[in-house]
Design a protein around this motif. Structure first.
Motif, short mmCIF file in Angstrom:
data_model
loop_
_atom_site.label_atom_id
_atom_site.label_comp_id
_atom_site.label_asym_id
_atom_site.label_seq_id
_atom_site.Cartn_x
_atom_site.Cartn_y
_atom_site.Cartn_z
N ASP A 1 0.89 -1.12 -0.17
CA ASP A 1 0.07 -0.08 0.12
C ASP A 1 0.82 1.15 0.00
O ASP A 1 0.52 2.16 -0.73
CB ASP A 1 -1.02 0.10 1.03
CG ASP A 1 -1.83 1.00 1.16
OD1 ASP A 1 -2.36 1.48 -0.12
OD2 ASP A 1 -2.47 1.70 2.26
N GLU B 1 3.93 1.49 -1.10
CA GLU B 1 4.46 1.56 -2.15
C GLU B 1 3.53 2.07 -3.51
O GLU B 1 3.87 3.05 -4.42
CB GLU B 1 4.98 0.41 -3.16
CG GLU B 1 6.11 -0.20 -2.30
CD GLU B 1 6.91 -1.48 -2.93
OE1 GLU B 1 6.01 -2.07 -3.83
OE2 GLU B 1 7.74 -1.79 -2.61
N ALA B 2 2.24 1.81 -3.46
CA ALA B 2 1.43 2.32 -4.28
C ALA B 2 0.88 3.85 -4.07
O ALA B 2 0.82 4.75 -4.87
CB ALA B 2 0.07 1.53 -4.07
N ILE C 1 3.05 5.97 -2.83
CA ILE C 1 4.29 6.80 -3.41
C ILE C 1 4.25 7.05 -4.96
O ILE C 1 4.67 7.89 -5.56
CB ILE C 1 5.52 6.00 -2.86
CG1 ILE C 1 5.79 6.08 -1.56
CG2 ILE C 1 6.72 6.81 -3.83
CD1 ILE C 1 7.10 5.46 -0.96
N GLN C 2 3.83 5.70 -5.67
CA GLN C 2 3.85 5.67 -6.99
C GLN C 2 2.53 6.60 -7.34
O GLN C 2 2.75 7.43 -8.52
CB GLN C 2 3.59 4.35 -7.41
CG GLN C 2 4.71 3.53 -7.42
CD GLN C 2 4.38 1.95 -8.04
OE1 GLN C 2 3.29 1.68 -8.34
NE2 GLN C 2 5.33 1.24 -7.89
N HIS C 3 1.47 6.88 -6.73
CA HIS C 3 0.32 7.41 -6.91
C HIS C 3 0.73 9.12 -6.68
O HIS C 3 0.30 9.97 -7.40
CB HIS C 3 -0.82 7.35 -6.10
CG HIS C 3 -1.92 8.19 -6.52
ND1 HIS C 3 -2.77 7.71 -7.50
CD2 HIS C 3 -2.66 9.04 -5.57
CE1 HIS C 3 -3.88 8.88 -7.57
NE2 HIS C 3 -3.79 9.54 -6.46
N TRP C 4 1.51 9.46 -5.72
CA TRP C 4 1.97 10.80 -5.37
C TRP C 4 2.87 11.13 -6.38
O TRP C 4 3.01 12.45 -6.92
CB TRP C 4 2.53 10.59 -3.92
CG TRP C 4 3.01 12.01 -3.73
CD1 TRP C 4 4.45 12.50 -3.56
CD2 TRP C 4 2.38 13.25 -3.40
NE1 TRP C 4 4.74 13.53 -3.10
CE2 TRP C 4 3.42 14.22 -3.23
CE3 TRP C 4 1.15 13.66 -3.71
CZ2 TRP C 4 3.25 15.65 -2.85
CZ3 TRP C 4 0.76 14.89 -3.41
CH2 TRP C 4 1.84 16.19 -3.14
N GLY C 5 3.81 10.29 -6.92
CA GLY C 5 4.73 10.83 -8.07
C GLY C 5 5.99 11.38 -7.47
O GLY C 5 6.64 12.03 -8.03
N GLY C 6 6.16 10.98 -6.24
CA GLY C 6 7.44 11.43 -5.69
C GLY C 6 7.60 11.05 -4.37
O GLY C 6 6.94 10.08 -3.62
N ASP C 7 8.72 11.37 -3.71
CA ASP C 7 9.15 11.17 -2.21
C ASP C 7 8.16 12.06 -1.38
O ASP C 7 7.54 12.84 -1.65
CB ASP C 7 10.27 11.10 -2.08
CG ASP C 7 11.27 12.37 -2.22
OD1 ASP C 7 12.26 12.40 -2.03
OD2 ASP C 7 10.50 13.25 -2.76
#
Length: 467
Positions: A78, A80-81, A83-89
């Motif tokens: 969840d 990782e998903a 972070i990928q949805h946010w598009g950044g750290d």
């Protein structure tokens, strides 16, 4: 075959901090000669770091290193998903910001969704930035069909908004700015008048999307004005009527009588027409309240006597100047714009003993009657005498002495002599010979049909004589 001896490149050691806590230190040298000295508060992290350094030193690449975590496999997936949805750290910052917004909304008694719904319903993206100066110009241009006095009041009050900074945006005006402007006026009526015009202006700006709200709505309430209205004394009333009766053969008598015994406002008298007056009533359709209120004022016997002798034909020419003459004749120490109306309402209230009836007839409110006009005149004999001040009573009073300006009437020459005079010398000299102004002479010539010389004729003649 013997196992090869392991070369110790990195070392793990523990030590105590000054605060009494325990930490672990990894030391050593990388193959390229770089020295390593790292401290960890957790032993497992230190062991993992040392293992990674040894793997790098031995040349064993690790594509995915094991990380120590308390999260389950589902929670890691969840995260990782997210972070990928946010598009950044920095996903933790996003969560922290969201939680802070949620706490702020809950502190106001609403959820975050409710707060956004409120914002979306009231936010106007088309709000325009405009300076007070430009908005004032547009506002005054939009006021079509208002009285000139009303326009002057608007201009005077809105000029106060321009003084601090005319280029300031309308939406940037705060309650504190208005309080600072109004604090300069000690008179409650002046504050109330300026504040009313400010509110009209800002409501207009709201409708045109120049600001979100009228800041006047958040101003403190003004205290009520409980002062008594200025009125004329009984002797001043008699001198006023005597002056109106004698000045220019009673040219102002009808207007003064209607104001004094009918209680009409000056603006209502100015808009009054001859057909609005019947034998028993005066129909008021103009003046200050022409858009909101129409009323019928009863004609008392004393007013009927004045109108019978001096029928109302409209305000006489030069009314403002004539009113100044009457004011001087009364000898009143204090004179306010509506003093004749105030005097009428005061004597009506004492005569009728019914605030509601008096308020209805005079086009005002019962609260206004109670606040300003009650118990102003205590002598009941004066009240009875006031409503008997007919033209005959005023003319029969030989003790009345009023001072009126003496009008010197010019002796005008005949039409033929007037024509000869204006063609024989300049208008200024001709008028001086008759004893009038050049403007009066020109009006007289136009009225009689006397042809006048062209402008500049005497100047051209003087030049010809000089040459």
């Amino acid at each position: 075959m013997a196992r090869p001896k392991k070369v110790i490149v990195f070392k793990l050691s523990s030590f105590k901090n000054r605060g009494g806590t325990k930490s672990w230190r990894v030391t050593g040298t990388k193959p390229d000669g770089t020295r390593v000295r790292q401290n960890y508060s957790d032993k497992s992290e230190a062991v993992q770091a040392m293992a990674d350094l040894e793997a790098d030193a031995a040349g064993r690449p690790e594509h995915r290193r094991a990380l120590r975590t308390s999260l389950t496999v589902e929670q890691l997936a969840d995260a990782e998903a997210a972070i990928q949805h946010w598009g950044g750290d920095g996903i933790s910052k996003v969560v922290a910001h969201y939680k802070a917004l949620e706490r702020r909304a809950l502190a106001k008694g609403a959820s975050l969704d409710d707060a956004f719904a409120f914002f979306e319903a009231r936010f106007r993206s088309e709000t325009k930035a405009i300076s007070i100066l430009n908005a004032r110009t547009e506002f005054l241009a939009s006021r079509i069909g208002i009285e000139e006095s009303t326009r002057q009041n608007y201009e005077g009050s809105l000029k106060l908004l321009l003084k601090p900074d005319p280029n300031k945006h309308v939406h940037a005006v705060r309650v504190s700015d208005l309080e600072k402007i109004l604090s300069r006026f000690t008179n409650i009526s002046s504050r109330r008048s300026h504040r009313r015009i400010f509110s009209i202006f800002f409501n207009w700006c709201v409708r045109h999307h120049y600001c979100m709200e009228d800041p006047c709505k958040r101003l403190d309430k003004l205290p009520k004005d409980t002062s008594k209205i200025a009125i004329l004394s009984f002797d001043e009333v008699k001198r006023l009527l005597s002056a109106a009766l004698r000045y220019q053969d009673g040219a102002t008598a009808a207007a003064v009588a209607i104001s004094l015994f009918g209680g009409l406002r000056p603006s209502e008298v100015a808009d009054l027409k001859e057909e609005d007056i019947t034998a028993e009533r005066i129909r008021v359709t103009g003046g200050k309240l022409r858009r909101t209120l129409k009323r019928s004022v009863p004609i008392p016997p004393v007013l009927a006597a004045w109108l019978k002798l001096y029928p109302f034909k409209g305000l006489p020419a030069g009314w403002n100047y004539k009113l100044k003459v009457l004011k001087a004749a009364t000898g009143a120490k204090r004179w306010v714009p509506d003093i004749i109306r105030h005097t009428s309402i005061t004597f009506q209230a004492e005569r009728d003993k019914d605030e509601g009836l008096t308020a209805f007839n005079c086009g005002t409110s019962k609260a206004m009657i109670d606040r300003h006009y009650r118990n102003t005149v205590d002598d009941l004999k004066l009240i009875d005498q006031f409503w008997k001040l007919s033209p005959d009573v005023i003319q029969a009073d030989k003790k009345l002495r009023v001072t009126l300006p003496v009008q010197e009437r010019a002796t005008w020459p005949s039409k033929a002599e007037l024509s000869r005079l204006v063609w024989s010398k300049p208008m200024m000299h001709a008028a001086k010979e008759i004893g009038v102004s050049d403007v009066a002479l020109k009006k007289r010539c136009v009225r009689l049909g006397v042809q006048l010389p062209k402008r500049g004729q005497w100047i051209s003649r003087s030049k010809e004589n000089c040459s």
